[in-house]
Each structure stands twice: as structure tokens, then as C-alpha cells.
Enzyme design. Structure first.
Site, PDB file in Angstrom:
ATOM      1  N   ALA A 245       6.778   7.793  23.980  1.00  0.00           N
ATOM      2  CA  ALA A 245       5.800   7.269  23.033  1.00  0.00           C
ATOM      3  C   ALA A 245       5.971   7.892  21.651  1.00  0.00           C
ATOM      4  O   ALA A 245       6.791   8.786  21.441  1.00  0.00           O
ATOM      5  CB  ALA A 245       4.390   7.504  23.566  1.00  0.00           C
ATOM      6  N   HIS A 246       5.122   7.436  20.713  1.00  0.00           N
ATOM      7  CA  HIS A 246       5.256   7.870  19.322  1.00  0.00           C
ATOM      8  C   HIS A 246       5.005   9.376  19.166  1.00  0.00           C
ATOM      9  O   HIS A 246       4.163   9.961  19.820  1.00  0.00           O
ATOM     10  CB  HIS A 246       4.339   7.074  18.401  1.00  0.00           C
ATOM     11  CG  HIS A 246       2.894   7.080  18.778  1.00  0.00           C
ATOM     12  ND1 HIS A 246       1.968   6.288  18.157  1.00  0.00           N
ATOM     13  CD2 HIS A 246       2.206   7.773  19.707  1.00  0.00           C
ATOM     14  CE1 HIS A 246       0.785   6.504  18.681  1.00  0.00           C
ATOM     15  NE2 HIS A 246       0.902   7.386  19.634  1.00  0.00           N
ATOM     16  N   ASN A 247       5.811   9.974  18.281  1.00  0.00           N
ATOM     17  CA  ASN A 247       5.696  11.382  17.906  1.00  0.00           C
ATOM     18  C   ASN A 247       6.034  12.364  19.026  1.00  0.00           C
ATOM     19  O   ASN A 247       5.741  13.552  18.912  1.00  0.00           O
ATOM     20  CB  ASN A 247       4.314  11.691  17.339  1.00  0.00           C
ATOM     21  CG  ASN A 247       4.002  10.866  16.102  1.00  0.00           C
ATOM     22  OD1 ASN A 247       3.235   9.904  16.167  1.00  0.00           O
ATOM     23  ND2 ASN A 247       4.629  11.214  14.981  1.00  0.00           N
TER      24      ASN A 247
END
Length: 355
Positions: A245-247
């Protein structure tokens, strides 16, 4: 089915190639490689220790790579090549006997390349590839059929996108990476806010930055960061069907098995391993050297290196139902035990006062 190299080779040549010593006929020819279970007299295999389902004394392999401490476990008729690490030596033999074919350096006429894209002279581009504006593709890169590259993407030297890989705008991929078919790099993260019961999408403005020597498996997805970047560090290895997922940050030389899911802003340290189906909750950190066994759910940060597990092992359905019913009683049982301990401590104190 055993794999067959172009030409048969002598055991002595194999041993010299990997620095092993021969026990038996060094002139025997090897014309194939196979597992211990399926190998024949003309095949080379390896044995690295007792593992479930492996019966070294039953193999028909003509040549076996093994450690000296395991040589008595193998049939007397097999020629042995003694090495410190049989599995690693076997990989060396495979790379020698079955070298990767070098593609013809060319750009398929069916590819669409934006005029502002900068490709090195020896880049290979397959059929129906799309390369967007401002992309920078270094020497030796191979882009297989059906790949789509957005705008302003950077790819380091000798990286290979096998086929149907999608890389979205502004992402960076290092050198000597291998990305398997169907992988998607830089898609929007699952960034949403709830406003009065309705979901509103948050623009995802970060990138995906991938280091050198990274492997990414088939149909794995790596989301771009919301503001900062999603980062995969040098030497990391990701299996098939992983969701990043993001980051998220994945440290150097960590390995993640198939069907794992890493929620947003989770951080995995260096030299970590995550087994198949592992789930990481968001905004947590695993320090360097953490190993999570398969199907475990990680809901808190782990600050000490080591091996961690969660979940219940497989059991018969009847036993599982009984144990599941008992799990629901754990809170009540814990209170009862605490009450009993309090009562016992009170009795013990009263006895001591009466002495």
C-alpha cells in the site's frame, strides 16, 4: 521432467566450476538436472539435509551435490560432489548450464514511444509496448511485450520487465531488477476520507521508488505514496500477488512471500522475511531481522529481531469448533483466575499474620 542442457558435461568439469571435490567417477557425464525424487542416472541433483518428503537413499540420481556430513545418506552408486552449500552450488550449475538467452537488441515496430523519451541504444522493446513522455531508459533494459510506461519514468541499467508490466507516472526503478508479468507499479493508493457517510478520494501525489537488484513477482501491486514515496530498497524480493500500500517502506534484502498484504505506511526493516499470506496493519514498524511465519496477522510494531507467529494451526473440524468455543470464554476464565489468585494471596497473608 528433467531439464536437459545443450551438451553433456563431465563431473570433473562441474566440480571445477563450483569448487567441489568428487567422490566417485569424475569422468561420468551429466546430461540433465532434476530433483532427487525424479532424477535418473544421467541427471545431477542436490541434497542439503533432511526435509519432509525427501528420501535421499531412494534417489536414482547419477550425481549429487551434498555436504561431506551427508554423503553416507546417499546411495553408494551415486557420484558425489562435496561442497559447503549444495543448494547454492546447484544454482551456480543451473546458471552455467542454462544461461539466459540474450534478446536481440531491437525496438518492435508495434511499440509506441513518445518522441521525448530517452532510450539507450541497446534497449530492447517488445510488441505493443507504450512508453510515455520524458521516460529515461538506461543501457541493457529489456521491456517485454504489452508493457505500459507512463510519463517521466526512470529505469536503471539491465532491468527487465518481462511482459504486461504497468509503471505509472514519475516512478523510479533501479538497475538489474526483474519484474514479472502483470505487476502494477505506482497505481493510486487507497486514500479516502469519509465526509458525512460518503467516501472522498484523496489525491495520491507521491511516487514508487525501487532500488537496485529488486525482484517483483507476477500480479504484485505497489501503490504510490500519498505525499511521500513508497520505497522498496536494494535487493528486496517480492513474490507473486502481494499488495504493497501507499507509503510502505521495505528495507534492503527483505523477502516477502505470496499473498502478503502490507497496509499503508507500514515499515519493514532490512533482512526481514514475511511468509505467505502475512498481513501487516498500517502505521507499524518491523525492525531489521524480523521473520514472520505464514498467515500471521501483525497488529503492532515489533522492536526486537526474531521469529514471530500468530494464528491457530490446522486441526480437525470438531476440535477446531471446541477450541473456538473455549476462546470465547478466555476473558471470563481470566477474571476467575485473577479472583482465585487474589483470594489465595489474601489467605496466605492471613496465615502469615497468625503465625
Amino acid at each position: 521432467m528433467p531439464a536437459i542442457p545443450t551438451d553433456a558435461v563431465r563431473v570433473a568439469d562441474v566440480a571445477a566450476r563450483i569448487g567441489g571435490s568428487v567422490r566417485g567417477d569424475a569422468g561420468r557425464l551429466v546430461s540433465g538436472v532434476a530433483s532427487l525424487a525424479s532424477a535418473t542416472i544421467s541427471d545431477l541433483s542436490y541434497f542439503s539435509g533432511n526435509r519432509r518428503g525427501i528420501q535421499p537413499d531412494k534417489t536414482s540420481a547419477g550425481v549429487v551435490l551434498c555436504q561431506s556430513k551427508h554423503q553416507d545418506a546417499l546411495p553408494s552408486g551415486a557420484v558425489l560432489i562435496l561442497v559447503p552449500n549444495p543448494q547454492s552450488a546447484f544454482v551456480d550449475v543451473l546458471e552455467w548450464l542454462f544461461p539466459r538467452s540474450e534478446p536481440t537488441k531491437c525496438i518492435d515496430p508495434c511499440a509506441h514511444i513518445h518522441p521525448t523519451a530517452d532510450l539507450a541504444d541497446d534497449v530492447t522493446v517488445g510488441a505493443h509496448v507504450v512508453i510515455g513522455a520524458g521516460c529515461r531508459i538506461a543501457s541493457g533494459v529489456r521491456i517485454g511485450p504489452g508493457c505500459i510506461l507512463g510519463e517521466n519514468i526512470s529505469i536503471g541499467s539491465d532491468t527487465e520487465l518481462i511482459a504486461r508490466v504497468t509503471v505509472m507516472n514519475h516512478c523510479e526503478i533501479g538497475a538489474r531488477c526483474v519484474i514479472q508479468p502483470g505487476a502494477v507499479i505506482g497505481s493510486d493508493g487507497f486514500g479516502l476520507i469519509n465526509e458525512q457517510g460518503r467516501w472522498r478520494r484523496v489525491p495520491q501525489l507521491g511516487r514508487v521508488v525501487i532500488g537496485d537488484d529488486v525482484d517483483i513477482g507476477a500480479n504484485t501491486t505497489i501503490d504510490r505514496g500519498a505525499l511521500d514515496d513508497t520505497r522498496i530498497d536494494n535487493g528486496a524480493k517480492l513474490d507473486n500477488l502481494i499488495q504493497v500500500a501507499h507509503n510502505v517502506e521495505i528495507g534492503a534484502h527483505s523477502a516477502i512471500a505470496g499473498c502478503a498484504g502490507l497496509a499503508g505506511s507500514s515499515v519493514v526493516g532490512k533482512y526481514c522475511t514475511l511468509g505467505g499470506g502475512v498481513g501487516l496493519a498500517g502505521h507499524l514498524t518491523l525492525v531489521d531481522g524480523v521473520h514472520i511465519t505464514g498467515m500471521s496477522m501483525v497488529t503492532r510494531s515489533i522492536r526486537q529481531p526474531g521469529v514471530y507467529s500468530a494464528g491457530t494451526p490446522l486441526d480437525t473440524n470438531d476440535n477446531w469448533h471446541k477450541n473456538a468455543a473455549r476462546f470465547k470464554q478466555l476473558e471470563r476464565i481470566a477474571h476467575r483466575v485473577q479472583a482465585l489468585e487474589t483470594g489465595l494471596n489474601a489467605l496466605r497473608k492471613n496465615d502469615e499474620e497468625n503465625l
